[in-house]
Design an enzyme around this catalytic site. Structure first.
Site, mmCIF file in Angstrom:
data_model
loop_
_atom_site.group_PDB
_atom_site.id
_atom_site.type_symbol
_atom_site.label_atom_id
_atom_site.label_comp_id
_atom_site.label_asym_id
_atom_site.label_seq_id
_atom_site.Cartn_x
_atom_site.Cartn_y
_atom_site.Cartn_z
ATOM 1 N N ASP A 14 6.742 -73.814 19.016
ATOM 2 C CA ASP A 14 7.083 -75.266 19.721
ATOM 3 C C ASP A 14 5.679 -76.009 19.918
ATOM 4 O OD1 ASP A 14 5.874 -73.966 21.835
ATOM 5 O OD2 ASP A 14 7.902 -73.757 22.886
ATOM 6 N N LYS A 15 5.980 -76.839 20.645
ATOM 7 C CA LYS A 15 4.689 -77.900 20.994
ATOM 8 C C LYS A 15 3.519 -77.125 21.731
ATOM 9 C CE LYS A 15 3.761 -82.390 22.906
ATOM 10 N NZ LYS A 15 4.318 -83.766 23.369
#
Length: 135
Positions: A14-15
């Site tokens: 994810d980010k």
């Protein structure tokens, strides 16, 4: 038990650079496929030869510590239970000796029209040797 190594790709994260939680199910699937292959089978052959499938009907993951981009993971897979028309696989995901996640999947044995079927003896004879399985 069969262990499979895989490296976390950027697309798995994810980010924040942490493996997205649902990707652990993909890791389980990769390990399960290698478990079946290590027993002398290919999942595709099972579908074509027996005209049966093993869809996931239950899945559970417990997260302990995050995996990150470029980590080398080991996915350990065990066949933990076999019933008349289902099988349960247990998983451990590790980075080195650190346990990152555990879980299981339960698979129904169905024909290609989705009707529940008894597990074929030929399949069980291949999957069970060397496993400590509840039946």
């Amino acid at each position: 038990m069969v262990a499979t190594e895989l490296r976390v790709i950027y697309g798995d994260t994810d980010k924040m650079g942490i493996v997205y939680y649902a990707n652990y199910l993909r890791f389980f699937e990769a390990g399960r496929n290698e478990f079946i292959r290590a027993k002398g089978l290919r999942y595709r052959d099972f579908e074509e030869l027996h005209r049966l499938a093993l869809p996931v009907v239950d899945a559970q993951v417990s997260y302990r510590s995050p995996a990150r981009y470029d980590d080398l993971l080991r996915v350990e897979v065990r066949l933990t239970e076999v019933r008349r028309a289902s099988a349960r696989f247990g998983y451990r995901v590790l980075r080195g000796e650190e346990l990152l996640a555990t879980g299981h999947t339960v698979h129904a044995c169905v024909d290609l029209d989705g009707r529940v079927q008894r597990m074929p003896r030929a399949l069980l004879d291949r999957l069970l040797p060397g496993e400590d399985v509840a039946t």
